[in-house]
Design an enzyme around this catalytic site. Sequence first.
Site, PDB file in Angstrom:
ATOM      1  N   PRO A   1       0.824  -1.210   0.000  1.00  0.00           N
ATOM      2  CA  PRO A   1       0.000   0.000   0.000  1.00  0.00           C
ATOM      3  C   PRO A   1       0.859   1.262   0.000  1.00  0.00           C
ATOM      4  O   PRO A   1       1.704   1.436   0.868  1.00  0.00           O
ATOM      5  CB  PRO A   1      -0.788  -0.101   1.307  1.00  0.00           C
ATOM      6  CG  PRO A   1      -0.596  -1.491   1.803  1.00  0.00           C
ATOM      7  CD  PRO A   1       0.700  -1.967   1.245  1.00  0.00           C
ATOM      8  N   GLU A   2       0.637   2.107  -0.990  1.00  0.00           N
ATOM      9  CA  GLU A   2       1.311   3.394  -1.019  1.00  0.00           C
ATOM     10  C   GLU A   2       0.241   4.475  -0.902  1.00  0.00           C
ATOM     11  O   GLU A   2      -0.924   4.173  -0.657  1.00  0.00           O
ATOM     12  CB  GLU A   2       2.178   3.510  -2.274  1.00  0.00           C
ATOM     13  CG  GLU A   2       3.178   2.348  -2.292  1.00  0.00           C
ATOM     14  CD  GLU A   2       4.297   2.475  -3.312  1.00  0.00           C
ATOM     15  OE1 GLU A   2       4.575   3.591  -3.762  1.00  0.00           O
ATOM     16  OE2 GLU A   2       4.897   1.440  -3.644  1.00  0.00           O
TER      17      GLU A   2
ATOM     18  N   LYS B   1       0.562   8.014   4.066  1.00  0.00           N
ATOM     19  CA  LYS B   1       0.151   6.614   4.150  1.00  0.00           C
ATOM     20  C   LYS B   1      -0.626   6.322   5.435  1.00  0.00           C
ATOM     21  O   LYS B   1      -0.878   5.175   5.757  1.00  0.00           O
ATOM     22  CB  LYS B   1       1.377   5.714   4.012  1.00  0.00           C
ATOM     23  CG  LYS B   1       2.010   5.854   2.620  1.00  0.00           C
ATOM     24  CD  LYS B   1       3.003   4.759   2.325  1.00  0.00           C
ATOM     25  CE  LYS B   1       4.399   5.166   2.659  1.00  0.00           C
ATOM     26  NZ  LYS B   1       5.402   4.147   2.265  1.00  0.00           N
TER      27      LYS B   1
ATOM     28  N   ARG C   1      14.532  -1.341   1.952  1.00  0.00           N
ATOM     29  CA  ARG C   1      13.668  -1.641   0.824  1.00  0.00           C
ATOM     30  C   ARG C   1      14.516  -1.999  -0.388  1.00  0.00           C
ATOM     31  O   ARG C   1      15.666  -1.623  -0.487  1.00  0.00           O
ATOM     32  CB  ARG C   1      12.794  -0.421   0.490  1.00  0.00           C
ATOM     33  CG  ARG C   1      12.009   0.102   1.675  1.00  0.00           C
ATOM     34  CD  ARG C   1      10.769  -0.722   1.920  1.00  0.00           C
ATOM     35  NE  ARG C   1       9.941  -0.128   2.958  1.00  0.00           N
ATOM     36  CZ  ARG C   1       9.154   0.909   2.780  1.00  0.00           C
ATOM     37  NH1 ARG C   1       9.099   1.509   1.606  1.00  0.00           N
ATOM     38  NH2 ARG C   1       8.429   1.385   3.764  1.00  0.00           N
TER      39      ARG C   1
END
Length: 264
Positions: A2-3, A51, A254
């Site tokens: 989810p961004e 977010k 990431r």
Amino acid sequence: MPEGDVVWRTARQLHTALAGQALTRTDFRVPRFATTDLSGRTVREVVSRGKHALARVDGGNGGLTIHTHLRMDGYWRIRPAATAVVPSHDHRIRLVLANSDWHAVGYLLSMVEVVPTARENAIVGHLGPDLLGPDWDAAEAARRLAANPARPIGEALLDQRNLAGIGNFYRAELLFLRGISPWRPVSDAGDLTAIADLAKRLLEANKDRAVQVTTGNPAPGQEAWVYGRAGRPCRRCGTRIRTDRQSGPAPTVRISFWCPSCQP
Ligand SMILES: [Zn+2]
């Protein structure tokens, strides 16, 4: 993952189901708020900030805010109350918000807390301009990015204090589209306002659809230029897409994806 666009859409769906109605049931399945009961209170609105999702409910002294974050795996399911069955022992469920029409169930939310709405700033005040928010300001985002010129641009774009809403997918796609290696220092990344503007356009283009697309082609396997395509040929030049670990905001690490030819 989810961004900002996914959180924006989720908040809008929650808003449609819950705003303007009194909650008939709340079930906080997190230890700190296990005894919290907001039933009887009316949901004023649900908004996203980067977010983060903020559900504002009535209550003395300006109301309360239910703050949630999807992080890597979180999601919501909204079902008509008439047919919804909420399992009492599903360990993935973190929060249930229900009214007489809808049941909203939050799964695997990484953060669930209730704070006075007047103190929301303690939660989201550190965020940079929100790519999908009313306060979006590309110049301010560029100014914040530029404040740390030696930092790799791929790392700076994930730092929500610079601009809020980008995750791993948009970081990779954005830098491909701009022809910039994620390892290049911010000072050598070119026009930062143009980068911020493009990020905004990518999220805007995707906020209403379930599949994130940056290539213009929503066919399965064709949606992205580099994200998730390690070892595959670049769609533009045929060079193998590379991948490596790149640190995000501590403590997360990431994975970056990039084309070494198109993104020198
Ligand atoms: Zn290439």
